[in-house]
Every structure is written in C-alpha cells, then in structure tokens.
Design an enzyme around this catalytic site. Structure first.
Site, PDB file in Angstrom:
ATOM      1  N   ASP A  27       0.774  -1.305   0.106  1.00  0.00           N
ATOM      2  CA  ASP A  27      -0.056   0.055  -0.057  1.00  0.00           C
ATOM      3  C   ASP A  27       0.882   1.561  -0.138  1.00  0.00           C
ATOM      4  O   ASP A  27       1.976   1.295   0.531  1.00  0.00           O
ATOM      5  CB  ASP A  27      -1.052   0.318   1.325  1.00  0.00           C
ATOM      6  CG  ASP A  27      -2.174   0.912   1.084  1.00  0.00           C
ATOM      7  OD1 ASP A  27      -2.431   1.444  -0.150  1.00  0.00           O
ATOM      8  OD2 ASP A  27      -2.819   1.221   2.161  1.00  0.00           O
ATOM      9  N   ARG A  40      -0.564   9.055 -10.107  1.00  0.00           N
ATOM     10  CA  ARG A  40      -0.879   7.945  -9.239  1.00  0.00           C
ATOM     11  C   ARG A  40      -0.259   6.689  -9.939  1.00  0.00           C
ATOM     12  O   ARG A  40       0.420   5.821  -9.230  1.00  0.00           O
ATOM     13  CB  ARG A  40      -2.245   7.481  -8.869  1.00  0.00           C
ATOM     14  CG  ARG A  40      -2.899   8.739  -7.876  1.00  0.00           C
ATOM     15  CD  ARG A  40      -4.265   8.207  -7.512  1.00  0.00           C
ATOM     16  NE  ARG A  40      -4.483   6.691  -6.727  1.00  0.00           N
ATOM     17  CZ  ARG A  40      -4.448   6.486  -5.770  1.00  0.00           C
ATOM     18  NH1 ARG A  40      -4.266   7.615  -4.964  1.00  0.00           N
ATOM     19  NH2 ARG A  40      -4.427   5.256  -5.469  1.00  0.00           N
ATOM     20  N   HIS A  44       2.229   3.441  -9.060  1.00  0.00           N
ATOM     21  CA  HIS A  44       2.061   2.053  -9.353  1.00  0.00           C
ATOM     22  C   HIS A  44       3.273   1.460 -10.023  1.00  0.00           C
ATOM     23  O   HIS A  44       3.637   0.320  -9.705  1.00  0.00           O
ATOM     24  CB  HIS A  44       0.914   1.921 -10.026  1.00  0.00           C
ATOM     25  CG  HIS A  44      -0.345   2.097  -9.415  1.00  0.00           C
ATOM     26  ND1 HIS A  44      -0.484   1.891  -7.956  1.00  0.00           N
ATOM     27  CD2 HIS A  44      -1.367   2.888  -9.569  1.00  0.00           C
ATOM     28  CE1 HIS A  44      -1.669   2.206  -7.604  1.00  0.00           C
ATOM     29  NE2 HIS A  44      -2.452   2.872  -8.376  1.00  0.00           N
ATOM     30  N   TRP A  76     -11.870  -2.227  -7.965  1.00  0.00           N
ATOM     31  CA  TRP A  76     -12.500  -2.066  -9.249  1.00  0.00           C
ATOM     32  C   TRP A  76     -13.301  -0.991  -9.131  1.00  0.00           C
ATOM     33  O   TRP A  76     -13.618  -0.364 -10.230  1.00  0.00           O
ATOM     34  CB  TRP A  76     -13.595  -3.292  -9.469  1.00  0.00           C
ATOM     35  CG  TRP A  76     -12.826  -4.545  -9.880  1.00  0.00           C
ATOM     36  CD1 TRP A  76     -12.864  -5.777  -8.910  1.00  0.00           C
ATOM     37  CD2 TRP A  76     -12.085  -4.847 -10.966  1.00  0.00           C
ATOM     38  NE1 TRP A  76     -12.083  -6.749  -9.679  1.00  0.00           N
ATOM     39  CE2 TRP A  76     -11.734  -6.352 -10.816  1.00  0.00           C
ATOM     40  CE3 TRP A  76     -11.807  -4.298 -12.364  1.00  0.00           C
ATOM     41  CZ2 TRP A  76     -10.838  -6.811 -11.953  1.00  0.00           C
ATOM     42  CZ3 TRP A  76     -11.064  -5.028 -13.038  1.00  0.00           C
ATOM     43  CH2 TRP A  76     -10.742  -6.233 -13.048  1.00  0.00           C
ATOM     44  N   LEU A 138      10.165 -21.012  -4.796  1.00  0.00           N
ATOM     45  CA  LEU A 138       9.397 -19.913  -4.305  1.00  0.00           C
ATOM     46  C   LEU A 138       8.053 -20.008  -4.941  1.00  0.00           C
ATOM     47  O   LEU A 138       7.852 -20.178  -6.160  1.00  0.00           O
ATOM     48  CB  LEU A 138       9.685 -18.648  -4.284  1.00  0.00           C
ATOM     49  CG  LEU A 138       8.853 -17.320  -3.896  1.00  0.00           C
ATOM     50  CD1 LEU A 138       8.732 -17.235  -2.635  1.00  0.00           C
ATOM     51  CD2 LEU A 138       9.390 -16.066  -4.391  1.00  0.00           C
ATOM     52  N   GLU A 214       1.404 -13.386  12.691  1.00  0.00           N
ATOM     53  CA  GLU A 214       2.120 -12.202  12.981  1.00  0.00           C
ATOM     54  C   GLU A 214       1.895 -10.905  12.109  1.00  0.00           C
ATOM     55  O   GLU A 214       2.422 -10.900  10.969  1.00  0.00           O
ATOM     56  CB  GLU A 214       3.597 -12.252  13.404  1.00  0.00           C
ATOM     57  CG  GLU A 214       3.932 -13.630  14.527  1.00  0.00           C
ATOM     58  CD  GLU A 214       3.523 -13.243  15.850  1.00  0.00           C
ATOM     59  OE1 GLU A 214       3.655 -11.901  16.214  1.00  0.00           O
ATOM     60  OE2 GLU A 214       2.848 -14.089  16.623  1.00  0.00           O
TER      61      GLU A 214
END
Ligand code: IPE
Ligand code: IPE
Ligand code: MG
Length: 250
Positions: A27, A40, A44, A76, A138, A214
């Site tokens: 965020d 913005r 991103h 959305w 991974l 956690e």
C-alpha cells in the site's frame, strides 16, 4: 542490522525459523506519487519495481511462499483510467517476468476472481501459470481481484453444495475442510503479514488465514520499501513469541 544482498539471514542456534509464508499488503503507491506531484500511475510503476526487489529477496533468503495483495475486489471501484493502468502494468509485469520465473524456479499462483481480469492479462497470466506449474522453489501468489469475504462466500457455497448433493455430511465440516475450499488451498497460513504505508487495517485480505499470523505495519510507502527493511521485519519475526493461546515455552 540487515544482511547484504545475497547473504543468508543470520541464524543463531536460538533463532526461530524463517517464516515459511510472508503475505504483504502493498500500500501507498498513490501517496508516494502525490508527494512528488506525479500521477498515481507513476506510483504504481515504482511499486512494481519494489515487487521485483521483494520477490528476488524472498527467493534468495529462502522464503517458501510469498503472497502479494495486488488488486482487491474493492479496487474495481477506482477511476477507470487507474484500473486500466493497473491492468496494463500487471500485463507488462507478467510479460517481463515470465522467463525470469521459469529460470528462477518460481511457481506463480493466484487467488481471487481472475475471470474478471481483461483478456490480455488473463492470457499472459494463464501462460505463466502453466509455464511455472512444475517449479519447486518460491511459490509467488498474486491476489488479483481478491477479497476475503468473497472467498468465504465461495467456500460456503462449495461446501453447502456438497452437503445438499449428499456428498458431505454436515458433521464432517471441519477447519481443514473449510481451508481446502478456500483459494489458498494447499498453502500454509501466513506466518507474517506486512502492510506498508501506515494504514492499520486488513482491507479484506486473507480473513480466515490470518488468524494466528504475526502482523507488521510500517509507515514506509510501498515504492520506498526495501530489502533492508524486509530483512529487519524477518529478524523481528524471529524474536517474536508465537504462543497460539498457550503458555510460552521460553
Ligand atoms: C496500493 O497503493 C496499490 C493498490 C491498491 C492497487 P494505493 O494505490 O492504494 O496507494 P494509496 O493508498 O492511495 O497511497
Ligand atoms: C489494499 O489497499 C489493497 C491492495 C493493496 C491491493 P487499499 O488502498 O485498496 O485499501 P484501503 O482502501 O486503504 O483500505
Ligand atoms: Mg491504498
């Protein structure tokens, strides 16, 4: 405190194990951009660079599962231009990382309703999922059009359907049966959940799975989040006492 890139996390005899599964709410891209008077979307774009950094770090450190909240069911409702730009970024990210994931033994996975994604994104997504399905390193899970409540609704529908068809007995509904009907089936619950940008909320992420996770919150905005800070959180995790409601063993 942080180790050099490529170096293993220090582990003394007393150190607890590394987390198997790290989940992140990425965020703060918009605020990162606004602070710089940028759009913005530029935030991103920079956030995508952080994704690359943290995926690489996770792989090198030896994290088994990394889950990234990339786009929520609620996202959305953002302005159409921003949604379109995010989808384009996702498509470019997958295009540019597909070969890297194959080479680095990364298995791509998704949670969320990916049928809602634009065709172009779904195409490269499906190709990358197929191309990396046999990888054993991974597991990188992208939460795309994901919402914890929708996931729970789908789970209830699946189980209720099985019960109504007589395939499952009501008394057989258990925690493991529920877990197996979630998008995250087969993946252990997160050991760590990190949220950047200072917000202290879950925002509909992994509602069932976070029961004993956690939690770590940092004010750092996602584009500024670094490998060093990531490693500091991993070390802080190793010093936490996970009691699961029991009495400490320490
Ligand atoms: C996170 O950054 C990216 C997505 C939710 C897709 P934001 O876009 O939410 O950034 P802020 O919270 O507005 O700063
Ligand atoms: C959560 O961030 C979703 C993702 C990071 C993809 P948001 O920015 O959408 O969450 P809120 O609106 O602050 O709760
Ligand atoms: Mg946000």
């Amino acid at each position: 405190m942080s180790s050099k890139p490529g170096e293993q996390m220090p582990s003394s005899k007393d150190a607890k194990p590394l987390p198997a599964h790290v989940a992140i709410i990425m965020d703060g891209n918009g605020r990162w951009a606004r602070k710089r008077l940028l759009s913005r979307v530029r935030g991103h774009e920079r956030g995508t660079e952080t994704v690359r950094t943290i995926v690489k770090a996770s792989r090198e450190i030896g994290i088994r599962y990394l889950t990234l909240y990339a786009f929520s069911t609620e996202n959305w409702q953002r302005p159409k231009a921003e949604v379109t730009a995010l989808m384009a970024l996702l498509k470019n990210f997958l295009k540019s990382e597909k070969q890297e994931m194959i080479d680095q033994n990364i298995r791509l996975n998704t949670i969320g309703d990916t049928r809602k994604l634009p065709d172009g994104v779904r195409k490269i997504l499906d190709q990358t999922l197929t191309a990396t399905a046999g990888n054993t390193g991974l597991t990188l899970t992208l939460a795309l059009s994901y919402g914890g409540r929708t996931e729970l609704v789908n789970m209830v529908q699946e189980i209720a359907g099985a019960v109504s068809r007589g395939e499952t007995d009501v008394n057989a509904i258990s925690e493991s049966l529920i877990a197996a009907a979630l998008d995250t089936r087969g993946i252990p619950d997160p050991d760590i959940m990190i949220r950047t940008s200072g917000e202290m909320r879950i925002s509909n992420f992994l509602l069932w799975q976070l029961a004993y996770t956690e939690l770590f919150f940092t004010d750092t905005l996602w584009p500024d989040f670094s490998r060093g800070e990531f490693e500091q959180i991993l070390q802080a995790y190793q010093n936490r006492d996970r009691r699961y409601g029991k009495v400490s063993e320490r």
